[in-house]
Design a protein around this motif. Sequence first.
Motif, PDB file in Angstrom:
ATOM      1  N   ILE A 126       0.785  -0.843   0.002  1.00  0.00           N
ATOM      2  CA  ILE A 126       0.071   0.100   0.333  1.00  0.00           C
ATOM      3  C   ILE A 126       0.391   1.268   0.274  1.00  0.00           C
ATOM      4  CG2 ILE A 126      -1.727   0.868   1.274  1.00  0.00           C
ATOM      5  CD1 ILE A 126      -2.147  -1.190   2.405  1.00  0.00           C
ATOM      6  N   SER A 127       0.430   2.068  -1.431  1.00  0.00           N
ATOM      7  CA  SER A 127       2.168   3.332  -1.581  1.00  0.00           C
ATOM      8  C   SER A 127       0.496   4.861  -1.136  1.00  0.00           C
ATOM      9  CB  SER A 127       2.822   3.535  -2.495  1.00  0.00           C
ATOM     10  OG  SER A 127       3.022   2.052  -2.449  1.00  0.00           O
ATOM     11  N   ALA A 128       1.363   5.522  -0.913  1.00  0.00           N
ATOM     12  CA  ALA A 128       0.811   7.170  -1.147  1.00  0.00           C
ATOM     13  C   ALA A 128       2.142   7.963  -1.143  1.00  0.00           C
ATOM     14  CB  ALA A 128       0.004   6.754  -0.253  1.00  0.00           C
ATOM     15  N   ASP A 129       1.508   8.641  -1.498  1.00  0.00           N
ATOM     16  CA  ASP A 129       3.008  10.111  -2.513  1.00  0.00           C
ATOM     17  C   ASP A 129       3.014  10.981  -0.600  1.00  0.00           C
ATOM     18  OD1 ASP A 129       3.598   9.644  -4.907  1.00  0.00           O
ATOM     19  OD2 ASP A 129       2.407  10.229  -5.469  1.00  0.00           O
ATOM     20  N   ARG A 130       1.361  10.497  -0.302  1.00  0.00           N
ATOM     21  CA  ARG A 130       1.808  12.099   0.853  1.00  0.00           C
ATOM     22  C   ARG A 130       0.107  11.689   1.153  1.00  0.00           C
ATOM     23  NH1 ARG A 130       3.227  16.539   2.902  1.00  0.00           N
ATOM     24  NH2 ARG A 130       2.071  17.995   4.017  1.00  0.00           N
ATOM     25  N   ILE A 131       0.316  11.168   2.923  1.00  0.00           N
ATOM     26  CA  ILE A 131      -0.949  10.723   3.874  1.00  0.00           C
ATOM     27  C   ILE A 131      -1.073  12.343   4.937  1.00  0.00           C
ATOM     28  CG2 ILE A 131      -2.016   9.472   5.595  1.00  0.00           C
ATOM     29  CD1 ILE A 131      -0.336   7.134   4.171  1.00  0.00           C
ATOM     30  N   GLU A 132      -1.790  13.152   3.858  1.00  0.00           N
ATOM     31  CA  GLU A 132      -2.163  14.811   4.994  1.00  0.00           C
ATOM     32  C   GLU A 132      -2.820  13.629   5.892  1.00  0.00           C
ATOM     33  OE1 GLU A 132      -1.140  18.306   5.713  1.00  0.00           O
ATOM     34  OE2 GLU A 132      -0.731  17.148   3.742  1.00  0.00           O
ATOM     35  N   VAL A 133      -2.632  13.979   7.110  1.00  0.00           N
ATOM     36  CA  VAL A 133      -3.054  14.227   8.405  1.00  0.00           C
ATOM     37  C   VAL A 133      -3.193  15.838   9.242  1.00  0.00           C
ATOM     38  CG1 VAL A 133      -3.041  13.509  10.835  1.00  0.00           C
ATOM     39  CG2 VAL A 133      -2.295  11.687   9.137  1.00  0.00           C
ATOM     40  N   GLN A 134      -4.979  15.862   9.897  1.00  0.00           N
ATOM     41  CA  GLN A 134      -5.245  16.839   9.984  1.00  0.00           C
ATOM     42  C   GLN A 134      -5.398  16.777  11.499  1.00  0.00           C
ATOM     43  OE1 GLN A 134      -4.655  20.227   8.702  1.00  0.00           O
ATOM     44  NE2 GLN A 134      -4.709  19.818   6.774  1.00  0.00           N
ATOM     45  N   ARG A 135      -4.950  17.966  12.453  1.00  0.00           N
ATOM     46  CA  ARG A 135      -5.355  17.781  13.947  1.00  0.00           C
ATOM     47  C   ARG A 135      -6.945  18.778  14.014  1.00  0.00           C
ATOM     48  NH1 ARG A 135       0.814  17.227  17.836  1.00  0.00           N
ATOM     49  NH2 ARG A 135       0.867  14.985  16.943  1.00  0.00           N
ATOM     50  N   ALA A 136      -7.339  18.373  15.448  1.00  0.00           N
ATOM     51  CA  ALA A 136      -8.176  18.752  15.731  1.00  0.00           C
ATOM     52  C   ALA A 136      -8.621  19.112  17.401  1.00  0.00           C
ATOM     53  CB  ALA A 136      -9.045  18.594  15.226  1.00  0.00           C
ATOM     54  N   TYR A 137      -8.230  20.295  17.948  1.00  0.00           N
ATOM     55  CA  TYR A 137      -8.559  20.592  19.599  1.00  0.00           C
ATOM     56  C   TYR A 137      -9.916  21.009  19.179  1.00  0.00           C
ATOM     57  CZ  TYR A 137      -3.892  21.285  18.303  1.00  0.00           C
ATOM     58  OH  TYR A 137      -1.889  20.896  17.780  1.00  0.00           O
ATOM     59  N   TYR A 138      -9.868  20.744  21.027  1.00  0.00           N
ATOM     60  CA  TYR A 138     -11.585  20.749  21.297  1.00  0.00           C
ATOM     61  C   TYR A 138     -11.676  21.081  22.572  1.00  0.00           C
ATOM     62  CZ  TYR A 138     -10.875  15.997  23.088  1.00  0.00           C
ATOM     63  OH  TYR A 138     -10.708  15.008  23.055  1.00  0.00           O
ATOM     64  N   ARG A 139     -13.055  21.399  23.456  1.00  0.00           N
ATOM     65  CA  ARG A 139     -13.265  21.080  24.488  1.00  0.00           C
ATOM     66  C   ARG A 139     -14.321  20.600  24.687  1.00  0.00           C
ATOM     67  NH1 ARG A 139     -12.756  27.045  25.054  1.00  0.00           N
ATOM     68  NH2 ARG A 139     -15.505  27.734  23.951  1.00  0.00           N
ATOM     69  N   GLU A 140     -14.510  19.695  25.497  1.00  0.00           N
ATOM     70  CA  GLU A 140     -16.140  18.662  25.741  1.00  0.00           C
ATOM     71  C   GLU A 140     -16.997  20.196  26.743  1.00  0.00           C
ATOM     72  OE1 GLU A 140     -15.268  15.992  28.146  1.00  0.00           O
ATOM     73  OE2 GLU A 140     -14.232  14.671  26.163  1.00  0.00           O
ATOM     74  N   VAL A 141     -17.600  20.250  26.424  1.00  0.00           N
ATOM     75  CA  VAL A 141     -19.281  21.276  26.675  1.00  0.00           C
ATOM     76  C   VAL A 141     -20.593  20.442  27.356  1.00  0.00           C
ATOM     77  CG1 VAL A 141     -20.808  23.083  26.321  1.00  0.00           C
ATOM     78  CG2 VAL A 141     -18.410  22.900  25.369  1.00  0.00           C
ATOM     79  N   GLU A 142     -21.160  20.453  28.450  1.00  0.00           N
ATOM     80  CA  GLU A 142     -22.114  19.749  28.618  1.00  0.00           C
ATOM     81  C   GLU A 142     -22.799  20.586  29.121  1.00  0.00           C
ATOM     82  OE1 GLU A 142     -21.004  17.078  32.205  1.00  0.00           O
ATOM     83  OE2 GLU A 142     -19.702  16.145  30.470  1.00  0.00           O
ATOM     84  N   ASN A 143     -24.315  19.878  29.080  1.00  0.00           N
ATOM     85  CA  ASN A 143     -25.748  20.899  29.843  1.00  0.00           C
ATOM     86  C   ASN A 143     -26.463  19.799  30.735  1.00  0.00           C
ATOM     87  OD1 ASN A 143     -26.898  19.176  27.938  1.00  0.00           O
ATOM     88  ND2 ASN A 143     -27.726  21.133  26.502  1.00  0.00           N
ATOM     89  N   GLU A 144     -27.773  19.745  31.198  1.00  0.00           N
ATOM     90  CA  GLU A 144     -27.964  18.474  31.297  1.00  0.00           C
ATOM     91  C   GLU A 144     -28.350  18.076  31.130  1.00  0.00           C
ATOM     92  OE1 GLU A 144     -31.848  20.574  33.319  1.00  0.00           O
ATOM     93  OE2 GLU A 144     -30.661  23.289  34.291  1.00  0.00           O
ATOM     94  N   THR A 145     -28.536  17.508  30.005  1.00  0.00           N
ATOM     95  CA  THR A 145     -29.233  16.810  29.446  1.00  0.00           C
ATOM     96  C   THR A 145     -27.546  15.725  28.621  1.00  0.00           C
ATOM     97  OG1 THR A 145     -29.548  18.121  27.308  1.00  0.00           O
ATOM     98  CG2 THR A 145     -31.152  17.157  29.297  1.00  0.00           C
ATOM     99  N   MET A 146     -27.268  17.102  27.876  1.00  0.00           N
ATOM    100  CA  MET A 146     -26.102  15.898  27.195  1.00  0.00           C
ATOM    101  C   MET A 146     -24.849  16.440  26.769  1.00  0.00           C
ATOM    102  SD  MET A 146     -28.099  16.891  22.792  1.00  0.00           S
ATOM    103  CE  MET A 146     -26.509  16.444  22.408  1.00  0.00           C
ATOM    104  N   GLY A 147     -23.531  16.074  26.021  1.00  0.00           N
ATOM    105  CA  GLY A 147     -22.694  16.296  26.046  1.00  0.00           C
ATOM    106  C   GLY A 147     -22.235  16.492  24.809  1.00  0.00           C
ATOM    107  N   TRP A 148     -21.103  17.728  24.813  1.00  0.00           N
ATOM    108  CA  TRP A 148     -20.672  17.535  22.832  1.00  0.00           C
ATOM    109  C   TRP A 148     -19.122  17.723  23.052  1.00  0.00           C
ATOM    110  CZ3 TRP A 148     -24.563  20.174  24.786  1.00  0.00           C
ATOM    111  CH2 TRP A 148     -23.971  21.919  24.548  1.00  0.00           C
ATOM    112  N   ARG A 149     -18.091  17.881  21.846  1.00  0.00           N
ATOM    113  CA  ARG A 149     -17.439  18.551  21.472  1.00  0.00           C
ATOM    114  C   ARG A 149     -17.438  19.755  20.598  1.00  0.00           C
ATOM    115  NH1 ARG A 149     -13.575  13.172  21.327  1.00  0.00           N
ATOM    116  NH2 ARG A 149     -13.348  12.415  22.298  1.00  0.00           N
ATOM    117  N   GLU A 150     -16.656  21.011  20.904  1.00  0.00           N
ATOM    118  CA  GLU A 150     -16.545  22.002  20.233  1.00  0.00           C
ATOM    119  C   GLU A 150     -15.114  22.487  19.972  1.00  0.00           C
ATOM    120  OE1 GLU A 150     -18.702  25.189  22.299  1.00  0.00           O
ATOM    121  OE2 GLU A 150     -17.373  25.913  22.488  1.00  0.00           O
TER     122      GLU A 150
END
Length: 477
Positions: free
Chosen positions: A314-338
């Motif tokens: 398996i070969s590829a000239d370039r495997i571009e990887v992006q990083r994503a930074y987040y913080r976890e947010v919650e309310n009374e019923t659920m949580g998510w990442r922003e």
Amino acid sequence: MSQLTRKTIQNGVIGGVVGSALGFVPLVLLVAPLLGGGVAGYLERDDAKGGLVAGAVAGVVMAALSTVVTGVILFTRFGELPFGPETPLAGLGIAALLSLAATLGQILVASIGGALGSLLAGAHLSEDAAGGGHERNWSVVVGSLVAGILTFAVVTVVVAVVLEAFIWLSLLVALPIGFIAGAGVAILGYRYVTRGPDSSVNWRGVGIGVVAVVVVFALLLGGVYALGQQRAEQSEQSTYEYQVTIATNQTLTNATFYVPVPETNGESELGEQFVEDVQYSRETPAIRGADDTPARVNFTYELVDTEHGRMLAISADRIEVQRAYYREVENETMGWREPIPESQYDPSNPSMGVVDDGTFTFSVTATSEETIDTAAPFGTEPLLTPQFNRTGVECRYGRQERHRCFEYDTRVYATYGAPEDTTVYVSAQLDGRNEWVAGEWTGNEYREWAHTELLGPGQGWYVVQGELEVGSGRYRD
């Protein structure tokens, strides 16, 4: 037929109330109709016909009480009964038929319990009239209980095995059937041994009836078992799955990987299918607003002959990887990442994190017209190659008779440009499975996998440990 007297109705009501109360006790609820009918028949203290009628009355009472309780629960839960102009008539019809079948079954089981209860009461009356024989009667009690318990165990196991092709947790259905059979054998045996010389029971007729029930029951079980085996055979499917995973936390350039490939006697149909048809999936960060459609990577695939044997490249000239930074947010019923900017990221803050989109999974599947030999795939089924020094080891889990585990050495080749702190995970996995319906999907499999984690730029060949597990799961023969 016994007359429906006031006493019979009274005894039936008492038995129905007792059975309904037992219906709230875990596990006991499975045999509550039999016990409720038995109480009614025992109180009736008449012949078997009288007990049967009292048991039937108890069954009707239990069905009525369960209907009332169900209605109250529905009304309390939903505020009204589920009937209205928008209620689907087909659904109501099916529900009504199921309810009718359950009611008739409940009355039938309670009737059987009533007949058995009256026979047990008759045996006690015979003992009281005869007097004496206390020691002998205890031996009869023990013998009857042993016979009943053995019958219960045998019938429960047989019915559970026969029904498992149709019903998940078939044991829950088999338990009450086994209990009825065991109770019948115990009570009939006890009543027969303790019968008096002037017994009113037609034991010849009872014997003929018992034989007829056993024959019909055996024929019914045999037919159901045959249908279950036919259903399992028709639903059986055998498949192979070959999967390769490459995961990197940073961008790679001029990347080439050689990974083990499945082969059977020098042929690699799965490898050829991989080269022609493989598709890959890419994990994307589960962050609100993050880019979930990154640019595709132009991978190329081929089977190559190496110094260690044939492998998948398996070969590829370039495997571009992006990083994503987040913080976890919650309310009374659920949580998510922003998402947050990299400048705001604090590694010491447990509510913050970083993920990347550098995990790629490549997989192909193939079906087999023949049953896969998952217990002994050596020489007949595809296995990952190359393999060196394969030895048997103790399995980490599983105690099936055919279950065996092995370890071996294999090779992975990796060259790519990357920063020194890059981590790259490479794995190859092969599964061969036979599956069929037995109440739920079940089956057996063999599986093997080889994986390694590399640090920094790729340096060429790596020795990797592989694992092979055969004979895992359930077999029909």
